[in-house]
Design a protein around this motif. Structure first.
Motif, PDB file in Angstrom:
ATOM      1  N   LEU A  81       0.873  -1.308   0.151  1.00 13.51           N
ATOM      2  CA  LEU A  81      -0.055   0.000  -0.075  1.00 13.51           C
ATOM      3  C   LEU A  81       1.204   1.231  -0.081  1.00 13.51           C
ATOM      4  N   HIS A  82       0.253   2.422  -0.114  1.00 13.98           N
ATOM      5  CA  HIS A  82       0.787   3.710  -0.282  1.00 13.98           C
ATOM      6  C   HIS A  82       1.096   4.515   1.039  1.00 13.98           C
ATOM      7  N   THR A  83       2.178   4.646   1.522  1.00 15.43           N
ATOM      8  CA  THR A  83       2.415   5.527   2.817  1.00 15.43           C
ATOM      9  C   THR A  83       1.355   5.255   3.722  1.00 15.43           C
ATOM     10  N   ASN A  84       0.872   6.465   4.425  1.00 18.51           N
ATOM     11  CA  ASN A  84       0.018   6.452   5.528  1.00 18.51           C
ATOM     12  C   ASN A  84      -1.223   6.327   4.962  1.00 18.51           C
ATOM     13  N   VAL A  85      -1.756   6.982   3.978  1.00 16.56           N
ATOM     14  CA  VAL A  85      -3.252   6.987   3.604  1.00 16.56           C
ATOM     15  C   VAL A  85      -3.256   5.741   3.074  1.00 16.56           C
ATOM     16  N   GLY A  86      -2.600   5.166   2.281  1.00 13.56           N
ATOM     17  CA  GLY A  86      -3.065   3.790   1.698  1.00 13.56           C
ATOM     18  C   GLY A  86      -3.270   2.732   2.824  1.00 13.56           C
ATOM     19  N   LEU A  87      -2.141   2.956   4.103  1.00 12.30           N
ATOM     20  CA  LEU A  87      -2.321   1.968   5.206  1.00 12.30           C
ATOM     21  C   LEU A  87      -3.699   2.213   5.987  1.00 12.30           C
ATOM     22  N   ALA A  88      -3.982   3.573   5.943  1.00  6.55           N
ATOM     23  CA  ALA A  88      -5.353   3.738   6.692  1.00  6.55           C
ATOM     24  C   ALA A  88      -6.477   3.236   6.081  1.00  6.55           C
ATOM     25  N   ASN A  89      -6.565   3.135   4.724  1.00  5.76           N
ATOM     26  CA  ASN A  89      -7.580   2.413   3.856  1.00  5.76           C
ATOM     27  C   ASN A  89      -7.419   1.159   4.033  1.00  5.76           C
ATOM     28  N   GLY A  90      -6.414   0.303   4.476  1.00  4.10           N
ATOM     29  CA  GLY A  90      -6.192  -1.069   4.594  1.00  4.10           C
ATOM     30  C   GLY A  90      -6.289  -1.509   5.824  1.00  4.10           C
ATOM     31  N   ALA A  91      -6.411  -0.457   6.899  1.00  8.40           N
ATOM     32  CA  ALA A  91      -6.428  -0.912   8.177  1.00  8.40           C
ATOM     33  C   ALA A  91      -7.711  -1.737   8.435  1.00  8.40           C
ATOM     34  N   ILE A  92      -8.796  -1.323   8.041  1.00 11.25           N
ATOM     35  CA  ILE A  92     -10.002  -2.266   8.396  1.00 11.25           C
ATOM     36  C   ILE A  92      -9.892  -3.987   7.728  1.00 11.25           C
ATOM     37  N   GLY A  93      -9.072  -3.918   6.709  1.00  8.08           N
ATOM     38  CA  GLY A  93      -8.597  -5.332   6.548  1.00  8.08           C
ATOM     39  C   GLY A  93      -7.919  -6.168   7.248  1.00  8.08           C
ATOM     40  N   ALA A  94      -6.832  -5.099   7.782  1.00  9.83           N
ATOM     41  CA  ALA A  94      -5.936  -5.697   8.698  1.00  9.83           C
ATOM     42  C   ALA A  94      -6.736  -6.224   9.962  1.00  9.83           C
ATOM     43  N   ILE A  95      -7.502  -5.543  10.447  1.00  5.00           N
ATOM     44  CA  ILE A  95      -8.238  -5.722  11.640  1.00  5.00           C
ATOM     45  C   ILE A  95      -8.968  -7.000  11.408  1.00  5.00           C
ATOM     46  N   ASN A  96      -9.658  -7.254  10.147  1.00  8.26           N
ATOM     47  CA  ASN A  96     -10.479  -8.307   9.831  1.00  8.26           C
ATOM     48  C   ASN A  96      -9.323  -9.572   9.762  1.00  8.26           C
ATOM     49  N   ALA A  97      -8.243  -9.409   9.322  1.00  4.09           N
ATOM     50  CA  ALA A  97      -7.296 -10.464   9.139  1.00  4.09           C
ATOM     51  C   ALA A  97      -6.960 -11.062  10.697  1.00  4.09           C
ATOM     52  N   ALA A  98      -6.676  -9.896  11.639  1.00  2.00           N
ATOM     53  CA  ALA A  98      -6.192 -10.285  12.642  1.00  2.00           C
ATOM     54  C   ALA A  98      -7.251 -11.093  13.484  1.00  2.00           C
ATOM     55  N   CYS A  99      -8.410 -10.708  13.335  1.00  2.00           N
ATOM     56  CA  CYS A  99      -9.596 -11.374  14.137  1.00  2.00           C
ATOM     57  C   CYS A  99      -9.613 -12.769  13.627  1.00  2.00           C
ATOM     58  N   GLU A 100      -9.499 -13.000  12.259  1.00  2.00           N
ATOM     59  CA  GLU A 100      -9.694 -14.292  11.978  1.00  2.00           C
ATOM     60  C   GLU A 100      -8.460 -15.374  11.695  1.00  2.00           C
ATOM     61  N   HIS A 101      -7.267 -14.841  12.395  1.00  2.00           N
ATOM     62  CA  HIS A 101      -5.877 -15.685  12.168  1.00  2.00           C
ATOM     63  C   HIS A 101      -5.657 -15.803  10.707  1.00  2.00           C
ATOM     64  N   ILE A 102      -5.674 -14.715   9.826  1.00  2.00           N
ATOM     65  CA  ILE A 102      -5.354 -15.053   8.395  1.00  2.00           C
ATOM     66  C   ILE A 102      -3.832 -14.421   8.271  1.00  2.00           C
ATOM     67  N   PRO A 103      -2.835 -15.260   8.000  1.00  2.00           N
ATOM     68  CA  PRO A 103      -1.577 -14.784   7.593  1.00  2.00           C
ATOM     69  C   PRO A 103      -1.368 -13.796   6.518  1.00  2.00           C
ATOM     70  N   MET A 104      -0.855 -12.879   6.647  1.00  2.00           N
ATOM     71  CA  MET A 104      -0.563 -11.831   5.538  1.00  2.00           C
ATOM     72  C   MET A 104       0.822 -11.009   5.783  1.00  2.00           C
TER      73      MET A 104
END
Length: 567
Positions: A81-104
């Motif tokens: 992803l692109h710097t902080n703004v791209g990471l911010a848009n991806g943060a929800i996906g990271a939260i979902n992956a963490a909750c479901e034990h998805i390696p990434m």
């Protein structure tokens, strides 16, 4: 790798990911990507094999696709992803992956630290505007590990470490920040295609704890298993079903995000743990974040409660106080076969056969009642009715299917029977998950029928223009079924659950829940060459489903049904 002395650190990332077994990098690029893009072009010119780089027009879609691909393959993928703004848009996906034990492996650029005098220094105003003191904080709580690349020679070692941590028990996403100046510096090509230097660790279940659980279950009069996140791999899924029937053990699928047992299995007691929990003397909580609602359900006094899973007490969650008289750590594909083996030599009491027969009779009656209840409300479809009709349409196909449901169709009215046949939105609740997850699954298994069923609000959260563009660009013919009630139905249900006689429930329009007028979602899909139909009445649904499935199968196009349902 061909003979070549150096490559930029950015250009070294993709070859190293390939050596780690990564198939795809889901990327949303920015001004921090020049050394990465140059490295990709250089590798292509030299015929170097790399993971496939996929252009993602939105970060949330990138995260969801990586999630869905891993659900089907078990393999960790990478997202850039692109710097902080791209990471911010991806943060929800990271939260979902963490909750479901998805390696990434999640990476994002970092705005250049230097203002001048170094190759890769800041050149445009966003170099100042995107700087943060702690960029990693955006995803730190959702990451098993996070770090920032300091020197170019660290690339190989840090990617190896990231992959090993992500794929170790319990699995989950990791984050690496990659500053542009560092990416621009050269590194040797030697060793980029070497085997991983760090092996992932898998926690094995304690044999003594497995033996204790086996004894408790074999002696139990009324054992109960509550399963939320599946029964492991295909082999353990099949073994679990046979073992549960052999011992006559009730299995409940309370808020199941993965399918652990076929919905028409004689021991599957449905989604409500209440009646079974009240009488159970041994309760096995199989990989459940929240196995019941404490305000509504409780185990009977004196019952033995066991938690078993990759992280049986869910240590990263601040509050989770479900009792655990015995906690067993391990991947479900390891713990369940170990438990089944431990019970093979134990005697079955005379109560087992009658219990098995009672279970089969009770669950058969419940399924028939559920099927009869899954009917339209006059001229309007309901979620249970759509679920039942979709199940009938999928059963008529000759290909395996997977349903990704996000506040859409319902397990039970929708029969599901096979390993990986059902996934529900993560309990983290990051909306917009099912559409891109289904795209990622379709990428992993092109011949599988992948269906995203979701509410109208969830569809809008999925950034549908971006997802439809991806579906067309990558030729991913999934079926999207929108169950459209023109409101936030989950919010309404929460309000009426807390205030059943309250003013909000009696209001003609409940505040902060309405999504009317509903957009014409068919036009959104058609803009990217998808098949689209509006379904207004019950009799229109099955023909529309059959035609959509034909389009998917024969024309290899994405298909969307906008189905009006009762609120």
């Amino acid at each position: 790798m061909k003979d070549q002395s150096t490559v930029t650190a950015g250009g070294a990332i993709f070859p190293r990911l390939k050596a780690l077994g990564v198939d795809y990098v889901f990327a949303n690029s920015g001004t921090d990507f020049p050394p990465i893009i140059e490295g990709l072009a250089q590798a292509a010119a030299e015929g170097i094999e790399l993971p496939q780089a996929l252009v993602m027009p939105h970060e949330h879609a990138a995260m969801g696709m990586a999630h869905g691909y891993t659900l089907m393959t078990g393999k960790a993928q990478a997202v850039m992803l692109h710097t902080n703004v791209g990471l911010a848009n991806g943060a929800i996906g990271a939260i979902n992956a963490a909750c479901e034990h998805i390696p990434m492996i999640l990476m994002s650029g970092r705005t250049p630290v230097t203002e001048e005098g170094r190759f890769g220094a800041r050149t445009v105003p966003i170099g100042w505007g995107q700087e943060m003191r702690d960029q990693a904080a955006l995803v730190r709580e959702a990451s098993k590990w996070e770090y920032e690349l300091k020197f170019p020679e660290q690339v190989t070692g840090l990617l190896d470490r990231a992959h090993a941590i992500a794929t170790s028990t319990p699995k989950g996403p990791v984050y690496l920040s990659i500053p542009r100046e560092v990416l621009c510096e050269p590194v040797p090509t030697e060793g980029l295609d070497a085997a991983p230097s760090i092996a992932a660790s898998e926690t094995a279940p304690n044999p003594e704890a497995i033996a204790t659980l086996a004894r408790w279950l074999s002696e139990a009069e009324a054992p109960l298993i509550i399963a939320q996140r599946g029964a492991g791999d295909a082999a353990s899924f099949e073994a679990f079903a046979a073992w549960a029937e052999d011992w006559g053990i009730a299995v409940c699928s309370w808020w199941a995000t993965h399918l652990a047992i076929a919905t028409d299995h004689p021991c599957h007691v449905g989604a409500d743990p209440g009646p079974w929990l009240a009488g159970a003397d041994v309760v096995l909580i199989l990989d459940c974040l929240a196995p019941w609602m404490p305000d509504a359900h409780a185990p009977r006094p004196g019952a033995k409660v066991v938690n078993m899973g990759p992280d049986p007490i869910f240590s990263r969650f601040p509050v989770r106080n479900f009792r655990s008289d015995l906690s067993i750590t391990g991947e479900n594909a390891r713990t369940l076969p170990a438990l089944i083996t431990a019970m093979e030599g134990l005697p079955k009491g005379d109560h087992v056969a009658p219990r098995r027969a009672r279970l089969a009779e009770t669950t058969a009656k419940a399924r028939e009642a559920q099927r009869k209840a899954a009917q339209p409300q006059g001229d309007l479809l309901t979620k249970p009715a759509v679920s039942r009709i979709l199940g009938e349409a999928l059963d008529a196909q000759d290909a395996p299917s997977t349903v990704f449901s996000e506040l859409g169709t319902m397990l039970g009215p929708l029969p599901r029977r096979a390993h990986r046949a059902w996934f529900q939105e993560p309990h983290s609740g990051g909306l917009g998950w099912s559409f891109p997850a289904a795209l990622g699954a379709q990428l992993a298994e092109p011949q599988r029928i992948c269906v995203a069923t979701l509410g109208d609000g969830s569809y809008m959260f999925a950034n549908p223009v971006a997802c439809h563009q991806i579906a067309e660009a990558l030729a991913l013919p999934i079926l999207i079924v929108i169950l459209n009630n023109a409101e936030w139905g989950a919010v309404r249900a929460s309000v009426t659950g807390l205030y059943p006689e309250g003013a909000a429930g009696k209001a003609n329009v409940m505040p902060l829940t309405g999504l009317a007028p509903s957009p014409d979602f068919c036009k959104v899909a058609e803009a990217s060459n998808a098949f689209a139909r509006a379904v207004e009445t019950p009799e229109q649904l099955r023909p529309a489903l059959d035609e959509a499935l034909r389009v998917i199968r024969e024309e290899r196009r994405c298909a969307l049904l906008n189905v009006r349902i009762a609120g």
